[in-house]
Design a protein around this motif. Structure first.
Motif, PDB file in Angstrom:
ATOM      1  N   GLY A 104      19.783  -9.407 -44.499  1.00  0.00           N
ATOM      2  CA  GLY A 104      20.655 -10.408 -43.900  1.00  0.00           C
ATOM      3  C   GLY A 104      20.970 -11.540 -44.856  1.00  0.00           C
ATOM      4  N   PHE A 154      22.355 -14.099 -36.922  1.00  0.00           N
ATOM      5  CA  PHE A 154      22.618 -12.848 -37.633  1.00  0.00           C
ATOM      6  C   PHE A 154      23.653 -13.064 -38.729  1.00  0.00           C
ATOM      7  N   PHE A 183      24.827  -7.909 -39.047  1.00  0.00           N
ATOM      8  CA  PHE A 183      23.908  -7.868 -37.903  1.00  0.00           C
ATOM      9  C   PHE A 183      22.439  -7.938 -38.315  1.00  0.00           C
ATOM     10  N   TRP A 219      12.077  -9.500 -32.281  1.00  0.00           N
ATOM     11  CA  TRP A 219      12.791  -8.461 -33.034  1.00  0.00           C
ATOM     12  C   TRP A 219      11.807  -7.383 -33.474  1.00  0.00           C
ATOM     13  N   ASN A 270      22.149  -8.066 -28.543  1.00  0.00           N
ATOM     14  CA  ASN A 270      22.349  -8.297 -29.972  1.00  0.00           C
ATOM     15  C   ASN A 270      21.170  -7.808 -30.816  1.00  0.00           C
ATOM     16  N   LYS A 271      19.941  -8.090 -30.348  1.00  0.00           N
ATOM     17  CA  LYS A 271      18.770  -7.670 -31.124  1.00  0.00           C
ATOM     18  C   LYS A 271      18.646  -6.153 -31.142  1.00  0.00           C
ATOM     19  N   SER A 274      20.955  -4.980 -33.718  1.00  0.00           N
ATOM     20  CA  SER A 274      20.431  -5.331 -35.030  1.00  0.00           C
ATOM     21  C   SER A 274      19.359  -4.345 -35.476  1.00  0.00           C
TER      22      SER A 274
END
Length: 645
Positions: free
Chosen positions: A13, A69, A73, A87, A118-119, A122
């Motif tokens: 990231g 993020f 992502f 996470w 979202n997680k 990811s």
């Protein structure tokens, strides 16, 4: 282990974040709310539960977790945060138990933005998963005239038929072309078996394409797949192993490269002069001794026979002309009654086996078989008689007939007593609108009040109507009569009497065109043209100055009209007169060309509008007879209308 995974994901990231900053790009996830703030939305619709490729999930629905993020992502928050702990736990859970709840997303322009999950997205992207089940809400923008919007609306029609969202194109018209290549009947939706078969092919092709560096080209996998199956066929490609696909990719790589170029066609407007031939570099021994190795076998492929088709008859005259021009250096043969999709590929294959190394396919409907032969036999030279064909694996040829039509229009404009002139044509294909408009311009040049009344001989629901108008006493009809036919309804004629009074006829001299192409082969400049064109497709588009088209007029024409025609012809041949130059307006009065400009050749080929003194319209594919539809699907000006009509 999952905390180690988080650390690795965090590094990915951070790298993405820095890379975006260095390029001056936004480093976080795109937010759909922000995008929609300047977009007019037409409607929203629920698609239910769908399997969504993770590469298509690109952002979030709201601002909530945006800064957590990077744009890929991958996470940006530190390893000691609660976010990092959740996470890592989710990573362990997904690896051990799998996904329990679908992600909730919004789809806009075939890109997906996460509302909840979202997680999960990811972690799955980090684990290199291919897809994820999602509950999808589609957001549809209002129609605009932008290319992106037009492509998306074509995608919506495609999705309604296939329920497939992982394939996309960079140009309009390709979704419909894909359905055509797959063989999907109009109105028929894909079954689950259809989707499984297509996905298997798409996956194997994508692996092979990207393994050869296709992901470095600025095209989509869909663009490449469509180009591939256009050459090799959908069913045939399904049966190929991945290694076979890799091998075949090398044969047609230029087909993909040309998709990346703004100019995909290299137009040859004039044949090479004899002085341009490398033959002048031959040594004295080569000039003295006869070149017995240059004899070539040439095959011609005709849809019909020379007794039943004036088009085939004209090409057959061209073949016989070659025999006379190159005695002992060429051996020619014709193959008649070729049916595209049935025996064309078989006949061409047999010709190659029999030693024919130069093939002329005289109809655009044979383009698919021509492409397959060109890909399979790269040492065989094959040309298809068509226009605006962007396939670098073969060459195409045609003639600028609009130049001769311009002369015919000048005759008609000077002779008419009613200012109403008829024009009967057949297929609404590339170059046809240019011929119609050139005729109308020729008539207008000598008679500002002349109107050209357009009709089509290939409409399925009616015959030609303008012949019944008593005020139309001059008509431009088909270029030449059927062999053995007593009909005199060809060329430009005066109607109204017991029999037409023929005044002029536009002619195709295919023999001279074929002669000039054969000389390119015999002189050894064929490969030189390839080198000059690069990855672009070579289209021979020669005109009156090359002697491949002309206008023959009756000796009964007034002497002043003959002088006018000769003057115009000489000026066109010397480029002193360019028909498509000066101020030109379409039927609705739109200015199509400035007074101090000339329309570029490529725009003349693709011209799909009619001059302001033309009465009539260009029909859509669905208005045509079945035979005409087959031609128009390959070369038609209104190809994209077929699905929408």
């Amino acid at each position: 282990m999952s905390y180690e995974d988080y650390g690795n994901a965090l590094k990915a990231g951070q790298r993405e974040y820095r890379a975006h900053l260095l390029k001056g790009n936004y480093p976080y996830l795109p937010v759909l709310e922000d995008i929609l703030s300047y977009i007019k939305v037409d409607y929203e619709v629920s698609l239910g539960l769908c399997e969504i490729p993770l590469e298509l999930i690109v952002g979030t629905r709201t601002q909530g977790r945006t800064n957590s993020f990077a744009a890929n992502f991958m996470p940006l928050l530190g390893t000691g945060t609660e976010f990092a702990n959740k996470w890592a736990q989710l990573c362990t859970s997904l690896q051990e138990e799998g996904l329990r709840d679908p992600v909730k997303v919004y789809e806009f322009m075939n890109r997906f933005y996460v509302l909840e999950g979202n997680k999960r997205v990811s972690v799955l992207k980090y684990l290199d998963a291919y897809s994820v089940p999602c509950s999808v809400i589609r957001v549809v923008p209002k129609r605009t005239d932008t290319k992106e919007n037009e492509i998306y609306y074509e995608f919506l029609d495609f999705y309604a038929v296939t329920k497939i969202n992982y394939i996309y194109f960079s140009e309009t018209g390709r979704f419909n072309k894909l359905l055509e290549q797959v063989g999907t009947p109009k109105g028929k939706e894909w079954t689950s078996d259809d989707r499984v078969e297509f996905h298997d092919l798409y996956t194997r092709f994508r692996q092979a394409f990207e393994a050869k560096g296709g992901n470095k080209l600025p095209i989509t996998v869909g663009d490449a797949l469509l180009a591939f199956i256009t050459v090799f066929g959908y069913q045939e490609t399904q049966e190929k192993a991945t290694q076979e696909i890799k091998n075949d990719l090398s044969k047609v790589w230029d087909e993909f490269v040309v998709l990346t170029e703004e100019e995909s066609i290299e137009l040859s407007m004039e044949p090479p002069k004899k002085s341009d031939s490398p033959a002048r570099h031959k040594n004295l021994l080569n000039l003295i001794l006869p070149d017995n190795t240059s004899k070539i076998k040439i095959a011609f492929f005709y849809e019909k026979t020379h007794r039943t088709s004036s088009w085939t008859y004209a090409h057959e005259l061209g073949r016989l002309y070659l025999d006379n021009v190159f005695p002992g250096r060429v051996e020619t043969e014709s193959f008649e009654n070729i049916v595209a999709g049935e025996n064309d590929l078989e006949q061409m294959e047999q010709a190659v086996k029999d030693g024919y190394s130069l093939l002329f396919a005289t109809s655009p409907v044979m383009i698919t078989a021509s492409l397959k032969i060109a890909a399979k036999h790269p040492d065989v030279k094959i040309l298809n008689c068509s226009l605006n064909t962007s396939h670098p694996t073969l060459r195409t040829y045609y003639a600028r007939m609009y130049e001769a039509k311009f002369l015919a229009g000048a005759i008609a404009g000077s002779m008419t007593t009613t200012n109403k002139i008829g024009y009967i044509t057949n297929y609404p294909i590339y170059g046809m609108a240019a011929s119609i408009n050139a005729f109308a311009m020729g008539a207008k040049l000598v008679n500002p009040h002349a109107k050209v009344y357009l009709d089509w001989s290939t409409l399925k629901d009616r015959g030609v109507e303008i012949i019944h108008d008593p005020e139309i006493n001059y008509i431009m009809d088909q270029d030449m009569a059927l062999p053995g036919s007593a009909s005199r309804n060809f060329g430009l004629y005066r109607a109204g009497g017991e029999t037409p009074d023929n005044l002029a006829m536009t002619t195709w001299h295919w023999g001279k065109l074929y002669e000039k192409i054969v000389r390119i082969v015999l002189n050894g400049t064929w490969k030189d043209d390839d080198a000059a064109a690069g990855s672009r497709a070579i289209n021979y588009w020669w005109g009156m100055s090359a002697g491949v088209i002309d206008l023959i007029y009756s000796q009964n024409l007034p002497q002043e009209t003959k002088r006018l025609v000769d003057l115009l012809r000489n000026n066109i041949c010397s480029d002193t007169l360019i028909p498509f130059s000066g101020e030109l307006r379409s039927q609705d009065g739109t200015l199509m060309n400035q007074s101090d400009q000339a329309i570029p050749p490529q725009e003349i080929i693709t011209m799909d509008w009619l001059m302001d003194n033309v009465v009539g319209s260009i029909p859509s594919i669905t208005d045509l007879t079945e035979e005409a539809q087959r031609v128009a699907r390959f070369q038609g000006l209104n190809k994209t209308q077929e699905v929408s009509d």
